[in-house]
Structures are given as C-alpha cells and as structure tokens.
Design an enzyme around this catalytic site. Structure first.
Site, PDB file in Angstrom:
ATOM      1  N   CYS A 131       0.835  -1.197   0.000  1.00 25.99           N
ATOM      2  CA  CYS A 131       0.000   0.000   0.000  1.00 25.99           C
ATOM      3  C   CYS A 131       0.873   1.251   0.000  1.00 25.99           C
ATOM      4  CB  CYS A 131      -0.960   0.051   1.186  1.00 25.99           C
ATOM      5  SG  CYS A 131      -2.090  -1.327   1.316  1.00 25.99           S
TER       6      CYS A 131
ATOM      7  N   ARG B 186       5.669  -0.816  -4.210  1.00 26.84           N
ATOM      8  CA  ARG B 186       5.322  -1.365  -2.899  1.00 26.84           C
ATOM      9  C   ARG B 186       4.321  -2.508  -3.008  1.00 26.84           C
ATOM     10  NH1 ARG B 186       6.519   2.295   1.362  1.00 26.84           N
ATOM     11  NH2 ARG B 186       4.765   1.528   2.587  1.00 26.84           N
TER      12      ARG B 186
ATOM     13  N   TRP C 166      -3.340  -2.672  -1.386  1.00 27.26           N
ATOM     14  CA  TRP C 166      -3.049  -4.102  -1.486  1.00 27.26           C
ATOM     15  C   TRP C 166      -4.074  -4.798  -0.600  1.00 27.26           C
ATOM     16  CZ3 TRP C 166      -1.185  -8.295   1.516  1.00 27.26           C
ATOM     17  CH2 TRP C 166      -0.633  -9.340   0.784  1.00 27.26           C
TER      18      TRP C 166
ATOM     19  N   ASN D 152      -2.943   2.847   5.297  1.00 26.59           N
ATOM     20  CA  ASN D 152      -2.091   1.671   5.166  1.00 26.59           C
ATOM     21  C   ASN D 152      -2.161   0.908   6.479  1.00 26.59           C
ATOM     22  OD1 ASN D 152      -1.283   2.631   2.715  1.00 26.59           O
ATOM     23  ND2 ASN D 152       0.798   3.169   3.348  1.00 26.59           N
ATOM     24  N   GLY D 153      -2.334  -0.399   6.422  1.00 31.33           N
ATOM     25  CA  GLY D 153      -2.330  -1.176   7.656  1.00 31.33           C
ATOM     26  C   GLY D 153      -3.585  -1.987   7.841  1.00 31.33           C
TER      27      GLY D 153
ATOM     28  N   GLU E 266      17.884 -18.469  -3.331  1.00 29.27           N
ATOM     29  CA  GLU E 266      17.574 -17.144  -3.860  1.00 29.27           C
ATOM     30  C   GLU E 266      17.233 -17.214  -5.345  1.00 29.27           C
ATOM     31  OE1 GLU E 266      17.131 -12.970  -4.173  1.00 29.27           O
ATOM     32  OE2 GLU E 266      16.872 -14.450  -2.579  1.00 29.27           O
TER      33      GLU E 266
ATOM     34  N   LYS F 119      13.672 -16.011  -6.944  1.00 21.76           N
ATOM     35  CA  LYS F 119      13.556 -15.033  -8.024  1.00 21.76           C
ATOM     36  C   LYS F 119      12.712 -15.590  -9.170  1.00 21.76           C
ATOM     37  CE  LYS F 119      15.477 -11.638  -6.284  1.00 21.76           C
ATOM     38  NZ  LYS F 119      14.797 -12.105  -5.078  1.00 21.76           N
TER      39      LYS F 119
ATOM     40  N   GLU G 285       9.018 -15.806  -8.093  1.00 24.20           N
ATOM     41  CA  GLU G 285       8.434 -14.485  -7.863  1.00 24.20           C
ATOM     42  C   GLU G 285       7.943 -13.836  -9.151  1.00 24.20           C
ATOM     43  OE1 GLU G 285      10.305 -11.990  -4.218  1.00 24.20           O
ATOM     44  OE2 GLU G 285      11.740 -12.545  -5.760  1.00 24.20           O
TER      45      GLU G 285
ATOM     46  N   HIS H 227      17.425 -38.009  -1.357  1.00 24.34           N
ATOM     47  CA  HIS H 227      16.528 -38.107  -0.212  1.00 24.34           C
ATOM     48  C   HIS H 227      15.131 -37.585  -0.524  1.00 24.34           C
ATOM     49  CE1 HIS H 227      19.688 -39.422   2.507  1.00 24.34           C
ATOM     50  NE2 HIS H 227      20.461 -38.478   1.985  1.00 24.34           N
TER      51      HIS H 227
ATOM     52  N   LYS I  41       6.559  -4.807  -2.350  1.00 20.81           N
ATOM     53  CA  LYS I  41       7.969  -4.530  -2.115  1.00 20.81           C
ATOM     54  C   LYS I  41       8.262  -4.400  -0.632  1.00 20.81           C
ATOM     55  CE  LYS I  41      12.189  -3.437  -3.331  1.00 20.81           C
ATOM     56  NZ  LYS I  41      13.075  -4.493  -3.877  1.00 20.81           N
TER      57      LYS I  41
END
Length: 610
Positions: free
Chosen positions: A2, A27, A75, A100-101, A483, A487, A490, A506, A605
């Site tokens: 947001c 964001r 968001w 926001n929140g 990582e 990526k 995402e 395994h 973000k």
C-alpha cells in the site's frame, strides 16, 4: 505494501498525487484512487482496479482538480479487489480517509457504527475509520482532535491521511506502525509513505513517530505526540534524486537494478575499507565496544534478506563465530534460549518490514544487549530502532524482486564478519587482506558476469513451456540456489524449489524428468566433485541441466546440459558473484512468460503488515 500520498497547495495537486502513486507502485498494490476537495468545496473522487495507469486514464477523462487531496495504492487485506474497496473512503461527503495497515478491531467498530446509523459501502476495515472521524466531528470536535480520538479507538497498525470539506486547506496524518513522512516546500505541504513519492517536490521532510498526529496546512506543520502535546521532530534530508527512480534506457526496473550492481557494490564499499582492513568505525561510533562484547550473532530477516543471512552463517561459522539465522515472522512466535551477548542483526531493504521490526522488539525483551541493522533506507523505522546501523548504499530499488539490495547485503555481512573475527584467537590479518582485495575486484567481476546476459537470455528459452524447476547448490551456494529459485517463482510464476545437491537422493530426485529443468551453481571449490556426482544423478534420469560453472571446472555442454561459464572467483566472494546470472535467468524467463516483472501478482515490495 500500500502507499499514501497527500498534498495541500496553492495549485492543483492532482499531478503531484498521481506522480506520487507512480513512485509507490513498487510497494505492491491491486487498486488505486484519488480524492480532492474541488473549487466548490465538494469531494471529487476517482478509483480504479488495476495499475495506476488505469487511474491516470480515468482522471484524464474526468479532469478533476483541487488544491487539497489524498491518494492511495491498495493491497487487498480485508475485502476483495473491487473499485468499492479501493481507497479513499468517504463518509457522507464530509470526510475522506486513506489508510495503510490493518484495523484488528474493525468488526466491533463496524457493529457499533451500524447501530448509530452509518451505512457501509465497502468490505474494508478502513471504512470504520472514516465513519469514526465523522462521528467525532458531529460531536463538535475539531478535525485534528477527531482524528486523535479515532486513533485511540483503533487496535492494529496503520498510517492515515485525512481530509474534510469543512477544513479545505488542511490535511491530517497519523502513524502507528507503517511509515509516514511529512514534507514542505514553497508554501506547499505533502505526506507520503516514503521518500520516493516526495522527491519530485521536496528533499526535506519529517518522519512521524508511532502515536504522532500531524496537522498539515500551507501555514505550517504541527505535530502532536501520543500524549496530545506538540512535539518537534528532526527535519531530515534525502540524497535521493527524482531521476534516481526513473527507468532511463532500461525496459524494467529489475533489469536496471541488476545492471546497477557494480556501482551499488562500489558505493557500499566506499570509505568502509582500507587497502587491507575493514574500517569498523563505519558501523557506528559505539561499534568497537559493542563488537568487543559480542560472542555470537543472531540474524533475523524475511525473504531475500533471510537468504543473505544464511550465506553469512556459512561465512561466520567457517571462522568460528557462532551464528543463528531465523525467519523474522517465525522468530517471535516461539520460545528461545537467547544468548544476551550475541549481536542481534536485522536485515531489510526498506527498513519497514513489520515482522522484522516486531522480531527486533521481541529480541530486546529476551535480553539481547546490542542490535545492528543492515538496511538500504536511512530514514526507516528499523534504522531508528537499532543501536547500530550499516547503510548498504544500493540506491533506490523499485522492482519487487530484490537484486542489488541482496548483493549489497552480502557485502555488508562479509564486512561485519571480518570485524567480528578480529576478536577471535584464530584471526589471520593476511586472510582479511585477501578478502578485501577480492571485494575490491568484485565490481569488475560483476561487470564481466553481466556480459553473459545474451547467453543467459538464450538459455531462458528452455523454460518457456515449463511449470517447475529445481535449483541445486552446495555449501554457501545452497542459499544462493534458494535465492535463484525465489527469483524465478516471484516473477515468472514457475514453481521452483532449491535443495542442497547432496539431498537429491533423499526425495527431490523423484521429481526429475525431462519436463523439469535443473539449475546448478558450480563454483570451482572443494565441493565441486561432489556436485558433479549429484549432477550425474540428474542426467541419468533424463533431467535437463543448466549449469552456471567456473570456466575451469571442467563442465562440457551436450544435448542434455547447457553450461554458462562464469569467470574464476575466490570462494570468499563467490556466493555474491553467482547471484548475478541467476537474477538474469529469472528476468529473461519472466519476459518470455509475459509476466509483470517489476510488480508480480500478489506481492509487495515493502511488507509493512503481518
């Protein structure tokens, strides 16, 4: 996640609000909206689902204008992604709010307000805020007092921007958790969630503290603390330039940020190292005494930053420094056998990650004596809450998928490990000097690795029709494999997992077939032969391999194996360098898949709520 923008000026604020929303797109959001007080003293509001570009087109058709207004990128948390749920929310054409929140007690407030006759037009928790403010205004409270009284009824974390048609030249901002800044320039005042949304208008701003309520008008800025008394907050300046958050000649911010890594690493090292040593004073004036009393390290972080912490664990324990690494969102929800003399290290690009901030607070309750944050945002909450702060100097990172923040975090963690190692009996100044030489060479090695871009773009075609991928690494390269998998998932939405290569037999080997490419990270180190054996296990089962290998490692291409030769690099910095080709691979696969590279679906973000 947001984003808030607001302004009071002597001219139309819609262009500033729209530009601010564009700067906050990174964001993460799913809808956006603007509300201004028009020349006739009434609200004009436009909201749209989708990208800010959709809102911009709608504003072009409606031609709304006003000198006071607020705007928001949402968001979704409470309520679906719909235009009615988008902010700003307005109560009976009198008060408008952006938030926001999360309001945790919204159901209780909603029921109470229904009993008082308030109508609800959305499914959001935010709507109870605007109703509550209206109710206090109707009871005769002045605007800032109505907002303060409302915040005292709210449970949760929130940042608010509030305007009212009865106070057409004022804007109220309130903070309890998510960041909120107030800036001014030439008789105009602004609020925003971070500096990137302000730099087109001003480089000076105040950072609201938790509990603050700011009364903003062209006549000035008045900030009230949690007790309702006027307080002074330090005026801060940012070196962030307006053109620092533009694309330039690049197609996407992620692409730009990948190619900015040589400079980001150079800036992070600047004035932090001599020819043979880390200058530990750069960690802060009290760093030496704190490091002298440190007998271990506890790292807490989320997402990509967590992977950086895992690499640091390999580095630190290799030289005898005890190190634990935990995901911040899990850390504060279980009991710990805390070691008070361990240094609590938090990692965050934004410095506003709610879980990491909460973990820091919890660690203090457990008895950790000293705290250090490694962060990319000087004005952030995490920097202000930590005893020591090491700024990464990566520059603005707009793409949701972190790239240069990750590599500069690794650089910072390696510098920290070297200064902590000096306190141990096995310290070898010659080895530190060797690592410093390697770090000085790192920007050039990254430049060389970036030249693999076209070759990696061609290899990315292998993933065009794939739905799954497996990443393998050994030792400190295992977190780099994690990582790389993160990526890819995402931004391309391919399901990707990473494993230590020795774990293939395994379980993961059961998944290997020609439809699932396997990516391996293969520097030329003591684990290379073991990794080669693991790769043969994949090949024997028809797996399609993509190997990023040291040019001297002996890998050869064939019909089942693509090899990307990486320049030789010392093992001390190889995890940093091998990150680069994995970033490029994810980027080019996402381009092929046609996804939104900089703003992948459902992601933000800066995760400023739990």
């Amino acid at each position: 996640m947001c984003g808030i923008v607001g302004a009071v000026a002597d001219k139309n604020v819609v262009p500033f609000l729209l530009q601010g929303l564009k700067q906050l797109e990174y964001r993460g959001y799913d809808s956006s909206g603007i509300a201004v007080i028009g020349s006739g003293g009434e609200f004009a509001r436009t909201r749209k689902v989708g990208k800010v570009g959709e809102l911009e087109q709608a504003l072009g058709r409606s031609e709304i204008a006003g000198t006071t207004g607020i705007a928001h990128t949402r968001w979704a948390t409470h309520g679906r992604v719909t235009e009615k749920n988008a902010h700003p929310h307005i109560c009976w054409d009198k008060v408008a709010v952006v938030c926001n929140g999360i309001v945790e007690n919204y159901e209780e407030l909603r029921q109470e307000q229904k009993e008082f006759g308030f109508d609800f037009t959305s499914e959001t928790d935010t709507e109870v805020i605007v109703h509550q403010i209206y109710r206090y205004l109707e009871q005769g409270k002045e605007l800032v007092d109505a907002v303060r009284a409302t915040t005292q009824r709210l449970d949760g974390a929130y940042a608010l921007g509030v305007v009212s048609v009865d106070y057409p030249d004022r804007l109220i901002a309130a903070r309890n958790g998510p960041p909120l800044l107030v800036g001014a320039s030439d008789g105009q005042v602004f609020i925003a969630s971070d500096t990137s949304a302000l730099v087109s208008a001003t480089n000076q701003f105040y950072v609201l503290e938790n509990g603050d309520v700011a009364d903003v008008s062209r006549e000035g800025i008045r900030i009230l603390g949690a007790d309702g008394q006027r307080v002074e907050r330090p005026l801060r300046r940012t070196s962030l330039a307006a053109d620092g958050v533009t694309l330039g000649d690049y197609r996407h911010y992620m692409q730009k940020e990948i190619f900015e890594q040589p400079n980001a690493v150079t800036e992070t090292l600047e004035s932090r190292i001599s020819s043979e040593r880390v200058l530990e004073e750069t960690f802060g004036p009290e760093a030496q005494d704190i490091f002298d009393s440190t007998d271990g390290v506890q790292i807490v972080a989320c997402g990509t930053s967590y992977h950086a912490g895992l690499v640091a664990k390999y580095w630190y324990e290799h030289v005898g420094i005890p190190c634990n690494v935990e995901i911040a969102s899990e850390y504060r929800y279980r009991r710990h056998a805390a070691r008070p003399h361990s240094l609590l290290v938090t990692l965050s690009q934004s410095g506003e990650t709610a879980d990491t901030l909460a973990a820091l607070e919890y660690a203090r309750e457990l008895g950790f004596e000293h705290t250090l944050t490694i962060c990319n945002t000087p004005e952030s909450s995490l920097v202000r809450a930590s005893e020591l702060a090491f700024m990464m100097h990566a520059g603005p990172e707009i793409g949701v998928a972190s790239t240069k923040a990750f590599t500069t975090q690794l650089v910072a963690l390696l510098l920290l490990g070297l200064v902590l190692w000096r306190r141990r009996k096995n310290y070898d100044p010659r080895f530190e000097a060797k690592v410093i030489r390697q770090l000085r060479s790192l920007p050039g090695k990254i430049e060389q690795t970036l030249k693999l871009d076209k070759q990696i773009q061609a290899v990315a075609e292998l993933f065009a029709d794939k739905q799954h991928a497996l990443f393998l690494g050994r030792g400190a390269q295992y977190p780099i494999a994690l990582e790389g998998a993160l990526k890819l998932k995402e931004i391309s939405y391919i399901h990707a997992e990473a494993y230590p290569a020795g774990e293939l037999k395994h379980g993961p080997l059961a998944l290997v077939d020609s439809a699932m490419p396997v990516v391996a990270v293969a520097p030329n180190n003591q684990l290379l032969e073991k990794l080669k054996s693991n790769i043969q296990e994949v090949r024997a089962r028809g797996g399609r391999m993509v190997v990023f290998a040291d040019v001297n490692s002996g890998f050869r291409e064939d019909s089942e194996t693509s090899v990307i030769d990486v320049a030789p690099v010392d093992d001390s910095i190889s995890p940093i360098l091998y990150t680069i080709p994995l970033q490029l691979l994810a980027y080019h696969v996402a381009i092929i898949k046609g996804t939104d590279v900089d703003k992948p679906r459902n992601l933000a973000k800066s995760v400023t709520v739990e």
